[in-house]
Every structure is written in C-alpha cells, then in structure tokens.
Design an enzyme around this catalytic site. Structure first.
Site, PDB file in Angstrom:
ATOM      1  N   LEU A  89       0.821  -1.213   0.000  1.00 22.30           N
ATOM      2  CA  LEU A  89       0.000   0.000   0.000  1.00 22.30           C
ATOM      3  C   LEU A  89       0.857   1.266   0.000  1.00 22.30           C
ATOM      4  O   LEU A  89       0.867   2.038   0.955  1.00 22.30           O
ATOM      5  CB  LEU A  89      -0.993   0.002   1.167  1.00 22.30           C
ATOM      6  CG  LEU A  89      -1.980  -1.170   1.172  1.00 22.30           C
ATOM      7  CD1 LEU A  89      -2.879  -1.115   2.401  1.00 22.30           C
ATOM      8  CD2 LEU A  89      -2.817  -1.206  -0.101  1.00 22.30           C
TER       9      LEU A  89
ATOM     10  N   ASP B  60       5.611  -6.138   2.059  1.00 25.24           N
ATOM     11  CA  ASP B  60       6.523  -5.738   0.988  1.00 25.24           C
ATOM     12  C   ASP B  60       7.046  -6.983   0.265  1.00 25.24           C
ATOM     13  O   ASP B  60       7.458  -7.948   0.929  1.00 25.24           O
ATOM     14  CB  ASP B  60       7.686  -4.967   1.628  1.00 25.24           C
ATOM     15  CG  ASP B  60       8.468  -4.166   0.622  1.00 25.24           C
ATOM     16  OD1 ASP B  60       8.885  -4.739  -0.410  1.00 25.24           O
ATOM     17  OD2 ASP B  60       8.657  -2.959   0.853  1.00 25.24           O
TER      18      ASP B  60
ATOM     19  N   ALA C 152       3.382  -5.888  -8.511  1.00 23.38           N
ATOM     20  CA  ALA C 152       3.858  -4.837  -7.601  1.00 23.38           C
ATOM     21  C   ALA C 152       5.051  -4.098  -8.195  1.00 23.38           C
ATOM     22  O   ALA C 152       6.033  -4.715  -8.605  1.00 23.38           O
ATOM     23  CB  ALA C 152       4.241  -5.449  -6.254  1.00 23.38           C
TER      24      ALA C 152
ATOM     25  N   GLU D 187       6.808   0.264  -8.586  1.00 24.89           N
ATOM     26  CA  GLU D 187       6.645   1.702  -8.771  1.00 24.89           C
ATOM     27  C   GLU D 187       6.422   1.875 -10.266  1.00 24.89           C
ATOM     28  O   GLU D 187       7.190   1.350 -11.076  1.00 24.89           O
ATOM     29  CB  GLU D 187       7.899   2.456  -8.314  1.00 24.89           C
ATOM     30  CG  GLU D 187       8.096   2.461  -6.817  1.00 24.89           C
ATOM     31  CD  GLU D 187       7.021   3.247  -6.086  1.00 24.89           C
ATOM     32  OE1 GLU D 187       6.468   4.205  -6.661  1.00 24.89           O
ATOM     33  OE2 GLU D 187       6.716   2.890  -4.922  1.00 24.89           O
TER      34      GLU D 187
ATOM     35  N   THR E  83       6.548  -4.568 -19.270  1.00 22.60           N
ATOM     36  CA  THR E  83       5.944  -3.447 -19.995  1.00 22.60           C
ATOM     37  C   THR E  83       6.616  -3.282 -21.354  1.00 22.60           C
ATOM     38  O   THR E  83       7.797  -3.643 -21.520  1.00 22.60           O
ATOM     39  CB  THR E  83       6.096  -2.138 -19.186  1.00 22.60           C
ATOM     40  OG1 THR E  83       5.853  -1.019 -20.039  1.00 22.60           O
ATOM     41  CG2 THR E  83       7.498  -1.977 -18.612  1.00 22.60           C
ATOM     42  N   ASP E  84       5.887  -2.707 -22.309  1.00 21.19           N
ATOM     43  CA  ASP E  84       6.506  -2.426 -23.618  1.00 21.19           C
ATOM     44  C   ASP E  84       7.595  -1.362 -23.488  1.00 21.19           C
ATOM     45  O   ASP E  84       8.431  -1.217 -24.384  1.00 21.19           O
ATOM     46  CB  ASP E  84       5.455  -2.007 -24.656  1.00 21.19           C
ATOM     47  CG  ASP E  84       4.706  -0.727 -24.314  1.00 21.19           C
ATOM     48  OD1 ASP E  84       4.877  -0.192 -23.199  1.00 21.19           O
ATOM     49  OD2 ASP E  84       3.921  -0.256 -25.172  1.00 21.19           O
ATOM     50  N   GLU E  85       7.605  -0.636 -22.366  1.00 19.73           N
ATOM     51  CA  GLU E  85       8.594   0.440 -22.222  1.00 19.73           C
ATOM     52  C   GLU E  85      10.013  -0.101 -22.109  1.00 19.73           C
ATOM     53  O   GLU E  85      10.978   0.645 -22.284  1.00 19.73           O
ATOM     54  CB  GLU E  85       8.228   1.346 -21.036  1.00 19.73           C
ATOM     55  CG  GLU E  85       6.837   1.935 -21.216  1.00 19.73           C
ATOM     56  CD  GLU E  85       6.491   3.086 -20.294  1.00 19.73           C
ATOM     57  OE1 GLU E  85       7.391   3.777 -19.806  1.00 19.73           O
ATOM     58  OE2 GLU E  85       5.287   3.302 -20.059  1.00 19.73           O
TER      59      GLU E  85
ATOM     60  N   TYR F 247      12.282   4.339 -14.723  1.00 21.50           N
ATOM     61  CA  TYR F 247      11.198   3.359 -14.567  1.00 21.50           C
ATOM     62  C   TYR F 247      11.416   2.162 -15.494  1.00 21.50           C
ATOM     63  O   TYR F 247      11.448   1.003 -15.059  1.00 21.50           O
ATOM     64  CB  TYR F 247       9.831   4.003 -14.853  1.00 21.50           C
ATOM     65  CG  TYR F 247       8.741   2.991 -15.151  1.00 21.50           C
ATOM     66  CD1 TYR F 247       8.271   2.139 -14.153  1.00 21.50           C
ATOM     67  CD2 TYR F 247       8.196   2.875 -16.430  1.00 21.50           C
ATOM     68  CE1 TYR F 247       7.286   1.193 -14.421  1.00 21.50           C
ATOM     69  CE2 TYR F 247       7.206   1.937 -16.708  1.00 21.50           C
ATOM     70  CZ  TYR F 247       6.758   1.095 -15.702  1.00 21.50           C
ATOM     71  OH  TYR F 247       5.790   0.153 -15.970  1.00 21.50           O
TER      72      TYR F 247
ATOM     73  N   LYS G 138      12.262  -1.851 -14.798  1.00 22.95           N
ATOM     74  CA  LYS G 138      11.404  -2.949 -15.278  1.00 22.95           C
ATOM     75  C   LYS G 138      12.206  -3.888 -16.190  1.00 22.95           C
ATOM     76  O   LYS G 138      11.983  -5.101 -16.182  1.00 22.95           O
ATOM     77  CB  LYS G 138      10.189  -2.387 -16.031  1.00 22.95           C
ATOM     78  CG  LYS G 138       9.180  -1.651 -15.160  1.00 22.95           C
ATOM     79  CD  LYS G 138       8.481  -2.547 -14.156  1.00 22.95           C
ATOM     80  CE  LYS G 138       7.553  -3.539 -14.815  1.00 22.95           C
ATOM     81  NZ  LYS G 138       6.795  -4.328 -13.789  1.00 22.95           N
TER      82      LYS G 138
ATOM     83  N   LYS H  73      -1.750   9.536 -13.970  1.00 23.55           N
ATOM     84  CA  LYS H  73      -1.477   9.061 -15.328  1.00 23.55           C
ATOM     85  C   LYS H  73      -2.393   9.811 -16.301  1.00 23.55           C
ATOM     86  O   LYS H  73      -3.445  10.330 -15.905  1.00 23.55           O
ATOM     87  CB  LYS H  73      -1.722   7.557 -15.417  1.00 23.55           C
ATOM     88  CG  LYS H  73      -0.951   6.731 -14.374  1.00 23.55           C
ATOM     89  CD  LYS H  73       0.474   6.450 -14.786  1.00 23.55           C
ATOM     90  CE  LYS H  73       1.303   5.806 -13.685  1.00 23.55           C
ATOM     91  NZ  LYS H  73       0.882   4.500 -13.262  1.00 23.55           N
TER      92      LYS H  73
END
Ligand code: NAD
Ligand code: TYD
Length: 357
Positions: free
Chosen positions: A40, A64, A87, A89, A136-138, A161, A165, A200
C-alpha cells in the site's frame, strides 16, 4: 497443456491493473484462492477491492515483496502454485525525480520474490508452478514513425522506470535459463480503465476537466502511445498464465495507437456533452508544458504472437472503452475524491490497523 492454478499470489493487487485482474480472475475461477500481497504505497488503494471483502476465495496481506520471510511464509502456508507479479513503482515522472525506490522495488523486490519462489517451487510443495512477470513495452525503448515492438526487439529502456522494469524482466529470464524455473513474461502497452490513479494521462485529464483545471500536455503533444483496456489486459494475463509454455514471453497490445494530443482532444469533447458544456469549451483547458526528460516518442506493440499461439485478442473497441471509462469516473467521483485527498489511506488504517494512526 493447460495449467489450472489453485492458489495464486498476486503482488500489487491494490493498484490499478492488479485490482482489475483480481476482480476478473476471481469471477472466472471460482475454485481458486487469491492472496493479494501489497504494501500500500500511495498507489495502493483497498477501496478498489471492497466488493471482495468477506469473499472466502480472497485474502489481503499488507507487506513488501522485498520481505523474504513474509513471502516465503505466504508461499508455504497458502500452497501457492502461481505468482502473478504486478507490484512496482509505475510512474515514469516519479522515476525521474526519485529513481532509488524504483530500483529497490522493481529490481530488488522482484529478485526476492523470484528467489523465494524458486525455493518454494524446488521444494516440491506444489505439483506445478508458474511465476508470471508483468513487464511493460517500455523496456523496448522508443520507436520512430514506423515499425512495432516484437518479442525479439532488444531491450533498450530509456527512463529509470523502464530501466528498472527491464532489470526485473531480465532477472525473470535468468531464473528460467539458469534454474529452469517455469516463468512467464508479458510486456503490455499503456492501459486505461477503472481504478487508474489520476497521475497518469487519461484519469488526470478526466479529473482536471471535471474540476476545470489545466490539462498539461508535455512537449508538442505528438508522442504516441498504444492503449489497451485494462480488462482486456486482465484476460490476456489469465490466458498466458494458463496456456503459455514455461519460459514464454508475450507482448500484449490492442493495436490502438494515439497521439497524446488526439487523446486529449477526444476526452475533452466527450466530456463537453456529458458535463453539458459548450462544444470546444474543455479544449480551452489544454496547456502545453515543458517536455518530460527523455520522453519516449512512440510505443507500438505487435501482439500477433499472442493471437497466433494462444488465441487472445482485445474485446473492447477504443470508442467503447474510453466512453465507459469516462462514465466510470463520473459515476465514481467519491473514489476519485478519496484518492486525490489521500482519504483512502485512512480507510486502510480503519480496516487493517484497527484505526491506529
Ligand atoms: P500501480 O502503481 O497502480 O500499482 C502498483 C501497486 O504495487 C500498488 O498497489 C502498490 O501499493 C504496490 N506496491 C508497490 N511497491 C510494493 C512493494 N514493495 N511491495 C508490495 N506492493 C508494492 O501500477 P499499475 O499501473 O497497476 O501497474 C501494475 C504493473 O503493470 C506494474 O508492474 C507496471 O510496471 C506494469 N505495467 C503497467 C502498465 C500501465 O499502463 N499502467 C502497462 C504495462 C505494464
Ligand atoms: P503516462 O500516463 O504517464 O504513461 P507512460 O509515460 O507510462 O506512457 O503518460 C502517457 C503519455 O502522456 C506520455 O507520452 C506522457 C504524456 N503525458 C502528458 O502529456 N501530460 C501529463 O500530465 C501526463 C501524466 C502524461
């Protein structure tokens, strides 16, 4: 070969995509139990899951992913046979101003989760096991005017970020290659839909338009993102979990590219009529601002492997999805007000800390 999970550990299930996934998965899998492990952060909100309170197939654990003893205890006690790891950021702008927590959660946290999962899987406590990484595609970096990311595109992350990832993504690969652990990895494009935190783009636009606040458009507004409804993403994840071969990597996307400024104009116009404002009134709120540092120009996903191998395709058209999303935010102003005021944190304290401040 179909894998039928019986006890799933979802990490980050109080966030945007995780909570949508839990709702969808529990509705589709009445014999399966879901344990939601979430610490959280500002982005975690148990109000996304109130409909599941009292459901015997759902339990929440505040904690965590980097807490090895806690993770090991859950894996053993719940006889977990699938981990679906959301989970993280997740906000690029925050990673530019404060990258450290991104490495701690997204890289080191994932490593702890992988290591405890490896021990649990190798102990033979469960007959079959899967670890599904939500990437992610990033991680692929940025595209020019043409072309698509495929699963073979080299990882070339550009933001703190996406770099964190990419680190997690490669650790998952390493656990498969090194230990033979039955991992899966999905790389999805930008999601939109209910329970999206209003930092976002799409929920921020809706929230600011309702409140007649400026709509910040970074740079020239011509950056392109490829948008997928979060409920389509949830179904794709379930499909991969149950039917993909261990070690597989799948792109997930809706073939739905939009320039940012076109999305901004569309959301403005849809809200003109819903808020009974004059045609074009909301566009007056658009404010071009300084560009994001290192702003990736274009993301576009080729998800044909997922379609060919596992038969998944999106069910929402963007027109339907964005209209429904706007209507969801209008109907759930209390949720938005709670999130923007931070009141959802009080809700958590009352539910799980016995009201302690
Ligand atoms: P989110 O920020 O809405 O939710 C993240 C959740 O993780 C929150 O509930 C937070 O409390 C929890 N969390 C953070 N650190 C934790 C920790 N150390 N231990 C336990 N819980 C922790 O994120 P989201 O948009 O729902 O994204 C979920 C996942 O999907 C992320 O891994 C993200 O990288 C990935 N992803 C997101 C998108 C997107 O468009 N949002 C697209 C592709 C992939
Ligand atoms: P965002 O929703 O932060 O997702 P991501 O950066 O992970 O793609 O941003 C989507 C796009 O919208 C991205 O190109 C940055 C841009 N953007 C704005 O122009 N203004 C804003 O206020 C935000 C939050 C994003």
């Amino acid at each position: 070969m179909t894998f039928i999970p019986t006890s799933v550990l979802v990490t980050g299930g109080a966030g945007f995509i995780g909570s949508n996934f839990i709702h969808s998965f529990i509705a589709n899998n009445s014999d399966c139990t879901v344990t939601n492990l979430d610490c959280l952060t500002y982005a975690g909100n148990l109000k996304n899951l109130t409909a599941l309170e009292g459901n015997p197939h759902y339990r929440f654990v505040k904690g965590d992913i980097g807490d090895a003893a806690l993770v090991a205890g859950i894996l053993a006690d719940q006889r977990i046979d699938a981990v679906v790891h959301f989970a993280a950021e997740s906000h690029v702008d925050r990673s530019i101003t404060g990258p450290e927590i991104f490495v701690r959660t997204n890289v080191l946290g994932t490593q702890v989760l992988l290591e405890e999962s490896r021990k649990h899987w190798q102990s033979g406590a469960v007959a079959a096991f899967r670890f599904l990484q939500i990437s992610t595609d990033e991680v692929y970096g940025s595209l020019g005017d043409t072309g698509y990311f495929t699963e073979e595109t080299p990882l070339a992350a550009n933001s703190p970020y996406s770099a964190s990832k990419a680190g997690a993504d490669l650790l998952v690969r390493a656990y498969h290659e090194t230990f033979g652990m039955p991992t899966l990895n999905t790389r999805c494009s930008n999601n939109y839909g209910p329970y999206h935190f209003p930092e976002k783009l799409i929920p921020l636009l809706i929230h600011n338009i309702i409140n007649r606040k400026p709509l910040p458009v970074y740079g020239d507004g011509l950056n392109i993102r490829d948008w997928l409804h979060v409920r389509d993403h949830a179904v794709a994840i379930e499909t991969v979990l149950k039917t993909a071969a261990p070690g597989a990597v799948y792109n997930i996307g809706g073939n739905n590219e939009w320039k940012n400024i076109d999305i901004v104009n569309l959301v403005c116009d849809l809200l003109d009529s819903r808020l009974r404002r004059a045609d074009g009134e909301n566009r007056g709120l658009i404010t071009f601002v300084k560009d994001r540092l290192g702003h990736d120009r274009r993301y576009a996903i080729d998800a044909s492997r997922l379609k060919a191998d596992l038969g998944w395709g999106p069910s929402y058209t963007f027109e339907q999805g964005i209209a429904e999303t706007i209507d969801w935010y209008l109907a759930n102003q209390e949720w938005v007000a709670g999130v923007t005021s931070g009141a959802y944190r009080e809700y958590y304290k009352n539910q799980y800390d016995g009201g302690a401040a």
